[in-house]
Design a protein around this motif. Structure first.
Motif: not given
Length: 327
Positions: A263-281
């Motif tokens: 929903v972020c209108p400027t994609e200021a929040i980035a979500r990354e799913v790492h190969p080991d399943g770790l998720i970072t924001l």
């Protein structure tokens, strides 16, 4: 005479603001959506279905929808107004509405003035005077333009407080000679300009239509209004100084879903799913407009908006969450 008239008509010939769909909370499917632009429009020119559309036959180019938009989905060229202010130098700058009859640098309506203009005037040390006409009877804007303008100035001053140097701004009704006859609407604006093209060509702030945003270029996702708010934060506060800039913060209870990024209108929040399943924001504060869409749409309601951040947090993307740990 004709050359000046055609130049002026060209500058006034694109009254409808640019609409960038990916920045709109309606298109982003944010919870609650948004209809602030529609509420702000005094002429029922704005309609909202699955997107925002503006009727050019009704739009007067007042800018109130742009002023109300919390994400930059609607925008005019801010550089034109900023350039007009800076050109005046330390002697002070005056912006007037087209209906005031006061001359100086003219905008269709002072609804076109946003926080970036006030913040920049403070950075340049230029005293800014904003002269409006008889707003209750105006056919371009609406009766509460002075109140809305005061809110814009207050927000800009809160932002500039971190610099220790507030902007010098005054808002008042133009005195002296007013436009003769009835106040003009957009329909009659071209006729009025044609009758006084040589006089007004030097007063109207020139403006060109904005090109469409290329969403594949990350830098273009950032609205110019918010970019200039940051650029004009001079003198630069110390890194530990608190700056009034609403930004999301994640509490315990996050379920690692992708809603906030979607929903972020400027994609200021980035979500990354790492190969080991770790998720970072991560959060890029220079792109965040503080619209609160992430907080309203968060399924477990664990995102809150912090009203201020440290100046140093703008230097690089901030880690919000990593592997179940919030920061």
């Amino acid at each position: 005479m004709l050359e000046g008239m055609f130049k002026l008509l060209g500058e006034y010939g694109n009254p409808v603001p640019r609409y960038t769909g990916p920045r709109c909370l309606v298109e982003r499917l944010a919870v609650g959506g948004c209809d602030l632009c529609q509420q702000a429009c005094p002429h029922e020119a704005v309609s909202i279905d699955r997107a925002v559309s503006i009727d050019p036959a009704k739009c007067t180019s007042c800018g109130l929808c742009v002023q109300a938009c919390p994400t930059g989905a609607l925008e005019y060229d801010v550089s034109a107004t900023l350039g007009a202010i800076k050109a005046h130098g330390e002697g002070g700058a005056t912006l007037t509405c087209s209906q005031s009859g006061a001359g100086d640098q003219t905008l269709p309506c002072l609804g076109r003035v946003n926080q970036s203009a006030v913040v920049a005037s403070g950075a340049w040390g230029i005293e800014l005077t904003l002269l409006h006409g008889d707003c209750p009877t105006c056919a371009v804007g609406r009766a509460d333009v002075p109140e809305r303008l005061a809110a814009v100035v207050e927000g800009a001053q809160q932002l500039r407080a971190a610099t220790g140097r507030p902007a010098r701004v005054s808002i008042r009704k133009a005195a002296g000679e007013q436009l003769s006859g009835p106040q003009v609407s957009r329909r009659s604006m071209f006729g009025a300009l044609a009758r006084s093209a040589s006089r007004m060509a030097a007063q109207v702030i020139p403006e060109s239509p904005l090109p469409f945003v290329d969403w594949s270029v990350p830098e273009e996702r950032r609205p110019a209004e918010w970019l200039w708010r940051r650029r004009a934060m001079k003198p630069t506060p110390a890194p530990e100084t608190l700056v009034i800039w609403a930004a999301p913060r994640i509490l315990d209870g996050c379920i690692d879903c992708p809603v906030c990024t979607n929903v972020c209108p400027t994609e200021a929040i980035a979500r990354e799913v790492h190969p080991d399943g770790l998720i970072t924001l991560h959060l890029d504060l220079t792109s965040c407009t503080g619209c609160s869409a992430c907080a309203r749409s968060c399924p477990p309601q664990v995102i809150v908006m912090s009203p201020e951040v440290e100046e140093g947090a703008f230097a690089e993307p901030q880690l919000l969450r990593e592997g179940g740990q919030v920061y």
